[in-house]
Scaffold this active site. Structure first.
Site, short mmCIF file in Angstrom:
data_model
loop_
_atom_site.label_atom_id
_atom_site.label_comp_id
_atom_site.label_asym_id
_atom_site.label_seq_id
_atom_site.Cartn_x
_atom_site.Cartn_y
_atom_site.Cartn_z
N SER A 162 37.52 31.56 41.96
CA SER A 162 37.81 30.89 40.40
C SER A 162 36.81 31.66 39.53
O SER A 162 37.05 32.90 39.33
CB SER A 162 37.50 29.24 40.71
OG SER A 162 37.86 28.79 39.53
N ASP A 328 48.35 27.71 44.14
CA ASP A 328 47.24 27.68 43.35
C ASP A 328 48.23 27.93 41.82
O ASP A 328 48.63 28.85 41.39
CB ASP A 328 46.25 28.74 43.35
CG ASP A 328 45.42 28.76 42.27
OD1 ASP A 328 45.29 28.07 41.29
OD2 ASP A 328 44.29 29.44 42.60
N HIS A 361 44.52 25.56 43.92
CA HIS A 361 43.31 26.18 43.72
C HIS A 361 42.24 25.94 44.59
O HIS A 361 41.53 26.81 44.94
CB HIS A 361 42.92 25.92 42.10
CG HIS A 361 41.84 26.82 41.64
ND1 HIS A 361 41.77 28.17 41.52
CD2 HIS A 361 40.70 26.50 41.27
CE1 HIS A 361 40.84 28.69 41.19
NE2 HIS A 361 39.92 27.77 41.06
#
Lengths: 398, 398
Positions: A162, A328, A361
């Site tokens: 991320s 995601d 995610h």
């Protein structure tokens, strides 16, 4: 818990802080992208495993928006397992029997590294919005200074998911001679308009809370918990796939047989989100949330490199493993392909793996055995190539 | 605009109200799903075109969450064109030369129909949270009472998008003998966990605003505009596709050459969202937002019909045109397929069209010529079959 007077979630002073802290920038300030310099600033970090004599086995882990340096040990506030406990430890993919793992709280964070909630020595008050707006590159500059402090010339690897993955990309682009291998996971070279939009909703929720006080809540003895909680709830929906929410909660009701014709949390998903929001505010600072989301929105590898992501990596000696997850929707696989295509365009050493998960995610934080197996393989292969001695279980699993 | 004292966006009293209003439930109360009865309640509505002598050409349009009865005329607050001006009017797909169009503000709404901001005659104060929690079926019950008042036995058609589409499904399921044709557009038979989650974020944002005052803001001379604005911003992101946001805004900056290292709206998408939030609060009521989102979350056709959506439509005489848009991620095409499959399972007369757009959920409100062409064709064909006389341009376009 009373709202007023409850100005900080941090229970520690310098003596009781649970972990390592170091003051950096004593001789040379950290030059921030905004033009300001930071001197004598604190960075908090944790390490796992043992640095070898040649100092060649260091792995830097970069944490995400709301992560911190407590990667593989119980969190000092929540008591929960470290956020990458599945990944980091003896015999785990990032094997602390073989590697020396470092993770520092990011610049602007709220777990001991300098950020808006720390005291500005020039005023004696918390920095609040007088803290300079920082960038992903600034975060990495602070990590480089920590590395210098630890007298480690070169990282064996840098890894993160991320916003941590953005830091990995920045490491590889700006310090190619100090990184052997890089693993940007579930990340992107820049935020889309939708990414910025969701962050902006969160920021506006915080700033709309009267307890935010224009950012001066610490001085006012207040804490914009409601706004921060809304921000967390909105963001949390983006961390999970629709399928994950559906299979986890669907339309199931929370501890009741029928809808109540009211505004209580009839549905489990409502109860879950409220819980996510209300627990988050006990471990996170609202202004930090503003600063770190802003840094992520500002991150733009192409813009920083004359319009071309590939140019960021021209002639790079770094070997890459780019990882994405098909569920995601925050940073979809297409964003990872941009990274891979750019690396291929400069003939970099890059492998790419997309994993099928249903989690969204958050997959990079969760138990995805194939991901862990591939990641272990990438690191062990690179380590063999780099000449790091094997440990008993280094050859496992691939 | 000052916050305190600014208790309502409505500038009208009974005499100056811009449109039709009628008091219903004089003889027989509206029996709500929650068990309460509503008597002597106001419904505001607008009509377009002319009811024929046989009263067979009526088309009921059901509006979405933040829509209202001003379908095809300037909005009395914003002055903007009606929300379905592209669709409704002389010679338009819902051709007011051929059809008599009715649209009423939904139960719980805030444009003249009874809702939480109206005065409770029993207390003399606004209903606020004492207003009963209503459902999609309740909204349709009120529309049926309006139809009775207008002495129209049967609708030629009922049409609507999003939450309006839920009402269309409810009309067809519960009043099959009073509807000849039904067009549920960009809708679903129930909310997914993700749908509920986004609504819950919005509701929590409103309820977290201290100006909400536990719902009693009108009595307190306050208005939770900041919370409602956040709710609108979060929802608005779900109305547009990622691609729409990207092509409309991308990472372009707002009236500046470079990022400002601050928390102003550097990016166009931030400026746009803030504008969406701040203008919305001038035309919408926060408690209405709670009630209508709740009704949408509660809607569940399967649950209402013994676990089977198909059972809602068994032996239905209604002919359906189900419409979806490929870029809609709020109610994706898969949700429309559930409707179509259920109708097919009971051998209903159903056609289905998915249109390729880049706009996302809002496609049903925008200029999508193929959608308008197909919709015009469906209505005109059904009208020919129903025996409604053609007008000059009824045969156009298909």
């Amino acid at each position: 818990m009373s709202k007023s007077g409850d100005t900080s979630f941090r229970q520690w002073d310098a003596d009781t802080f649970p972990g390592h802290r170091v003051v950096l920038g004593r001789d040379e300030p950290l030059r921030l992208d905004c033009g300001t310099g930071l001197t004598n600033f604190t960075v908090a970090y944790q390490t796992y495993g043992k640095l070898n004599a040649a100092k060649t086995n260091a792995v830097m882990i970069c944490h995400a928006l709301t992560g911190d340096q407590f990667v593989a040990e119980p969190h000092p506030i929540t008591g929960k397992a470290g956020w990458w406990d599945l990944m980091v430890g003896p015999g785990k993919p990032i094997d602390t029997d073989r590697y020396f793992v470092i993770c520092s709280n990011v610049l602007g964070g709220c777990m001991g590294t300098i950020g808006p909630q720390e005291i500005n020595p020039e005023t004696g008050s918390p920095w609040a919005l007088n803290f300079p707006v920082i960038t992903i590159a600034d975060m990495v500059r602070a990590q480089v200074m920590l590395l210098d402090h630890l007298e480690i010339e070169r990282l064996f690897a840098v890894a993160g998911g991320s916003i941590g993955g953005m830091q990995v990309l920045e490491w590889a682009a700006s310090y190619p001679d100090r990184v052997f291998a890089a693993a940007p996971i579930a990340t992107t070279v820049h935020h889309s308009a939708q990414n910025i939009a969701f962050h902006e909703v969160g920021r506006q929720a915080i700033m709309a809370d009267p307890d935010w006080c224009g950012g001066e809540y610490q001085n006012e003895g207040r804490n914009p918990k409601r706004g921060l909680s809304i921000a967390r709830m909105a963001a949390h929906v983006t961390y999970l796939s629709e399928l994950a929410l559906q299979s986890k909660f669907g339309r199931r009701l929370q501890d009741r047989e029928a809808i109540t014709y009211g505004f209580e949390a009839d549905f489990q998903v409502e109860s879950y989100l409220r819980h996510q929001g209300s627990t988050f505010v006990d471990r996170f600072d609202a202004n930090s949330y503003l600063y770190i989301t802003r840094a992520a929105d500002y991150f733009d590898m192409a813009e920083q490199h004359g319009g071309s992501v590939a140019d960021a990596f021209r002639d790079t000696p770094v070997r890459f493993c780019v990882i994405s997850f098909n569920s995601d929707w925050l940073y979809p696989t297409a964003e990872s392909r941009v990274i891979v295509n750019s690396l291929n365009a400069v003939a970099a050493n890059v492998s790419f793996a997309e994993f099928e998960t249903s989690f969204g995610h958050d997959s990079f934080l969760l138990n995805v055995p194939e991901f862990h197996r591939v990641f272990r393989g990438f690191l062990n292969g690179a380590a063999d190539h780099y000449g790091l001695p094997r440990v008993g279980h280094s050859g496992d699993a691939l």
